[in-house]
Design a protein around this motif. Sequence first.
Motif, PDB file in Angstrom:
ATOM      1  N   TYR A  68       0.566  -1.132  -0.060  1.00  9.78           N
ATOM      2  CA  TYR A  68      -0.030  -0.014   0.162  1.00  9.78           C
ATOM      3  C   TYR A  68       0.976   1.166  -0.012  1.00  9.78           C
ATOM      4  O   TYR A  68       1.987   1.234   0.426  1.00  9.78           O
ATOM      5  N   LYS A  69       0.052   2.261  -0.503  1.00 11.42           N
ATOM      6  CA  LYS A  69       0.860   3.754  -0.773  1.00 11.42           C
ATOM      7  C   LYS A  69       0.277   4.490   0.539  1.00 11.42           C
ATOM      8  O   LYS A  69      -0.791   4.502   0.977  1.00 11.42           O
ATOM      9  N   SER A  70       0.921   5.482   0.795  1.00 13.72           N
ATOM     10  CA  SER A  70       0.741   6.581   1.625  1.00 13.72           C
ATOM     11  C   SER A  70      -0.385   7.437   1.271  1.00 13.72           C
ATOM     12  O   SER A  70      -0.566   7.575  -0.044  1.00 13.72           O
ATOM     13  N   SER A  71      -1.356   7.831   2.121  1.00 13.21           N
ATOM     14  CA  SER A  71      -2.503   8.597   1.542  1.00 13.21           C
ATOM     15  C   SER A  71      -1.929  10.256   1.120  1.00 13.21           C
ATOM     16  O   SER A  71      -2.515  10.661   0.510  1.00 13.21           O
ATOM     17  N   TYR A  72      -0.581  10.248   1.466  1.00 11.64           N
ATOM     18  CA  TYR A  72      -0.112  11.554   0.898  1.00 11.64           C
ATOM     19  C   TYR A  72       0.662  11.440  -0.318  1.00 11.64           C
ATOM     20  O   TYR A  72       1.366  12.378  -0.902  1.00 11.64           O
ATOM     21  N   THR A  73       0.532  10.259  -1.230  1.00 12.42           N
ATOM     22  CA  THR A  73       1.141  10.083  -2.395  1.00 12.42           C
ATOM     23  C   THR A  73       0.844  11.205  -3.454  1.00 12.42           C
ATOM     24  O   THR A  73      -0.414  11.850  -3.569  1.00 12.42           O
ATOM     25  N   ALA A  74       2.012  11.837  -4.036  1.00 14.53           N
ATOM     26  CA  ALA A  74       1.577  12.689  -5.161  1.00 14.53           C
ATOM     27  C   ALA A  74       1.247  12.174  -6.228  1.00 14.53           C
ATOM     28  O   ALA A  74       1.075  11.048  -6.477  1.00 14.53           O
ATOM     29  N   SER A  75       0.438  12.974  -7.110  1.00 10.09           N
ATOM     30  CA  SER A  75      -0.135  12.627  -8.155  1.00 10.09           C
ATOM     31  C   SER A  75       0.967  12.407  -9.384  1.00 10.09           C
ATOM     32  O   SER A  75       0.318  11.609 -10.448  1.00 10.09           O
ATOM     33  N   ASN A  76       2.063  12.545  -9.330  1.00 12.05           N
ATOM     34  CA  ASN A  76       3.063  11.995 -10.198  1.00 12.05           C
ATOM     35  C   ASN A  76       3.836  10.732  -9.803  1.00 12.05           C
ATOM     36  O   ASN A  76       4.783  10.338 -10.607  1.00 12.05           O
ATOM     37  N   ASP A  77       3.079  10.070  -8.998  1.00 14.69           N
ATOM     38  CA  ASP A  77       3.656   8.615  -8.505  1.00 14.69           C
ATOM     39  C   ASP A  77       4.903   8.661  -8.065  1.00 14.69           C
ATOM     40  O   ASP A  77       5.463   7.516  -8.183  1.00 14.69           O
ATOM     41  N   GLN A  78       5.494   9.443  -7.532  1.00 15.57           N
ATOM     42  CA  GLN A  78       6.924   9.666  -6.872  1.00 15.57           C
ATOM     43  C   GLN A  78       6.677   9.011  -5.453  1.00 15.57           C
ATOM     44  O   GLN A  78       6.770   9.900  -4.593  1.00 15.57           O
ATOM     45  N   CYS A  79       6.525   7.640  -5.436  1.00 13.49           N
ATOM     46  CA  CYS A  79       6.236   7.433  -4.030  1.00 13.49           C
ATOM     47  C   CYS A  79       6.973   5.817  -3.503  1.00 13.49           C
ATOM     48  O   CYS A  79       7.443   5.350  -4.725  1.00 13.49           O
ATOM     49  N   VAL A  80       6.801   5.569  -2.503  1.00 11.45           N
ATOM     50  CA  VAL A  80       7.321   4.118  -2.353  1.00 11.45           C
ATOM     51  C   VAL A  80       5.815   3.335  -1.696  1.00 11.45           C
ATOM     52  O   VAL A  80       4.808   4.001  -1.381  1.00 11.45           O
ATOM     53  N   GLU A  81       5.973   2.178  -1.729  1.00 13.49           N
ATOM     54  CA  GLU A  81       4.972   1.020  -1.111  1.00 13.49           C
ATOM     55  C   GLU A  81       5.817   0.414  -0.081  1.00 13.49           C
ATOM     56  O   GLU A  81       7.002  -0.012   0.175  1.00 13.49           O
TER      57      GLU A  81
END
Length: 75
Positions: free
Chosen positions: A17-30
């Motif tokens: 799962y991803k954080s609810s703070y995930t940016a719209s540019n998909d620069q995130c971790v799971e």
Amino acid sequence: MNPNNLYSAPLDGATWYKSSYTASNDQCVEIAELPALPAVAIRDSKNIELPASRVSATGWTAFVGALKSGTLVTA
């Protein structure tokens, strides 16, 4: 916890799962809880085929707490 156990534990059945703070540019971790251990796995959401990093649940809780409190120290 033996660190070797972190990487021998299977990720089969892990729910990512991803954080609810995930940016719209998909620069995130799971992250995913490891079903067999008190630990989490962390991966780059853009490169899910790469091996996931793993850390104990205690270490993850400390990391997130330091982020939230603003006390994370970087070199």
